[in-house]
Write a protein that holds these residues in place. Sequence first.
Motif, mmCIF file in Angstrom:
data_model
loop_
_atom_site.group_PDB
_atom_site.id
_atom_site.type_symbol
_atom_site.label_atom_id
_atom_site.label_comp_id
_atom_site.label_asym_id
_atom_site.label_seq_id
_atom_site.Cartn_x
_atom_site.Cartn_y
_atom_site.Cartn_z
ATOM 1 N N ALA A 352 -1.940 125.554 23.389
ATOM 2 C CA ALA A 352 -1.840 124.199 22.831
ATOM 3 C C ALA A 352 -3.209 123.547 22.728
ATOM 4 O O ALA A 352 -3.506 122.832 21.763
ATOM 5 C CB ALA A 352 -0.917 123.353 23.695
ATOM 6 N N GLY A 355 -5.125 124.206 19.639
ATOM 7 C CA GLY A 355 -4.320 123.936 18.455
ATOM 8 C C GLY A 355 -5.014 123.425 17.232
ATOM 9 O O GLY A 355 -5.366 124.194 16.337
ATOM 10 N N GLN A 411 1.414 118.241 12.450
ATOM 11 C CA GLN A 411 1.425 119.328 13.418
ATOM 12 C C GLN A 411 2.763 119.469 14.127
ATOM 13 O O GLN A 411 3.269 120.569 14.313
ATOM 14 C CB GLN A 411 0.302 119.090 14.439
ATOM 15 C CG GLN A 411 0.446 119.814 15.758
ATOM 16 C CD GLN A 411 0.110 121.284 15.652
ATOM 17 O OE1 GLN A 411 -0.254 121.758 14.588
ATOM 18 N NE2 GLN A 411 0.221 121.994 16.750
ATOM 19 N N ASP A 412 3.353 118.372 14.545
ATOM 20 C CA ASP A 412 4.612 118.437 15.302
ATOM 21 C C ASP A 412 5.496 117.257 14.892
ATOM 22 O O ASP A 412 5.677 116.295 15.651
ATOM 23 C CB ASP A 412 4.327 118.412 16.805
ATOM 24 C CG ASP A 412 5.525 118.849 17.636
ATOM 25 O OD1 ASP A 412 6.639 118.879 17.086
ATOM 26 O OD2 ASP A 412 5.351 119.157 18.831
ATOM 27 N N HIS A 423 5.512 116.610 24.351
ATOM 28 C CA HIS A 423 5.129 117.495 23.248
ATOM 29 C C HIS A 423 4.020 116.874 22.399
ATOM 30 O O HIS A 423 3.137 117.591 21.904
ATOM 31 C CB HIS A 423 6.347 117.790 22.372
ATOM 32 C CG HIS A 423 7.300 118.759 23.002
ATOM 33 N ND1 HIS A 423 8.363 119.303 22.324
ATOM 34 C CD2 HIS A 423 7.356 119.266 24.254
ATOM 35 C CE1 HIS A 423 9.028 120.119 23.121
ATOM 36 N NE2 HIS A 423 8.445 120.100 24.305
ATOM 37 N N SER A 427 0.585 118.784 21.610
ATOM 38 C CA SER A 427 0.332 119.157 20.219
ATOM 39 C C SER A 427 -0.908 118.475 19.643
ATOM 40 O O SER A 427 -1.634 119.060 18.841
ATOM 41 C CB SER A 427 1.546 118.819 19.344
ATOM 42 O OG SER A 427 2.689 119.535 19.756
#
Length: 478
Positions: A352, A355, A411-412, A423, A427
């Motif tokens: 992560a 990322g 991204q998320d 998260h 992320s």
Amino acid sequence: MIAMGGSIGTGLFVASGSAISQAGPGGALLAYVGIGIMVYFLMTSLGEMATYMPVSGSFATYATRFVDPAVGFALGWNYWFNWAITLAVDISTTAIIVRFWFPSWPSWAISVFFLLLIFAINIISVKSFGETEYWLAFIKVTTVIIFLAVGLLTIVGILGGRGPVGLKNFTYKGGPFIGGMPAILSVFVVAGFSFQGTELIGITAGESATPEKSIPKAIKQVFWRILLFYILAIFVIAALIPYTSPKLLGSSASDIATSPFTLVFQRIGLAGAASVMNAVILTSVISAANSGMYASTRMLWAMGKEGQAGRIFAKTSRRGVPLMALLLTTFVGAFTLLTSIMGPHVYTLLVAASGLTGFIAWLGIAISHYRFRKAFRFQGHELDELAYKAKWFPFGPILAMFLSIVVILGQDIPAVLHLNWEHLGISYMSIPLFLVLFIYYKVKYKTKVIPLGEVDLSPHKDDPDYVAKQARMKQQQK
């Protein structure tokens, strides 16, 4: 061969299956084509700057000179962090892969062995790095060519013993597009990660004896081959394996048996397909670790030269290797041992952490090139002075900027929509890291965006250190 192999890794061998399962065959192809076009423009932007001003650790130097020193500082440390952490991830992954054959071997011992191997390759000389990358890339490229040949012959019914497959899987259960734009956007992220590494051409420019010839050649020949490999590979996988297959959901190097390459080879009855692909993926991960070590040390060396890192990192060995930068990067790579001591959750955090940093680097390249070309014309220079000219300016860098921002913010999406703070923190951790570095340098040194008329466009060809380095490399090549 090095640049081509550098972008062929687990993103193609494993995560491509995940991309097809998320957005369907059409969505996956659309995402890879879109990101491929963006990367093409990034390559041409980088090529224009790298041929005019070939320096190791180019991204930080270009942003410092063409945009704002604070941007260069944040971009340089961001990119070093990206590859140093990626090195740690790759070294951890080697242990996962080797344990496929030898489950009783301790993970920490495998990781230490490969970390020392990568360190030895990089400390010897730039030539040893290049030779190693060439042969690792050769293995990967050969595997993809064989896969494409086998896949296409299976689609038309020559191999596999089941008759022609055709394109029926493209329209299977509502295909070829599944999940709409959110699914396609999520695959944009996967495709972007798959193509990361192409920018290494810019990192190596400063250590090329003839960058004005080698860089344009690499951009023109290599990128289209990479794009061809990816698009054809996605097409073959989507044609032979339904997107609903649960075996396509694997998305890490530990899922060797679910690699779409393995599934296609198994379809034609290749004995030991999983073991063969395991070996290929191991070479891919070693190659990525080797590239990560090289890229991060050169970036740290360049920042040391620019005064954006300790001057100790600007020192090199007699063979031109930035020794202290190499040692610090190796130390970060040693964090892989924590995965053996503290458990697999450390591995997840390392993945992560690396990322979005690659996408931030791409955004920095696009902005730097836009400013470079504007300053170049503003100061009265003619485009004929450039050894290589990026096509379709300013459309190229503007498109790259737009898509990079879209991918970074997207991204998320599920975490954003459901406000999953855990998260979100994992992320998007690269964004606050970049901002902290940028604000720190901005406040401490009171930098500003450099006016176009004050942008330093003097090439490094007149730098005594640069001239001496080029002479040394040419002597070594003889």
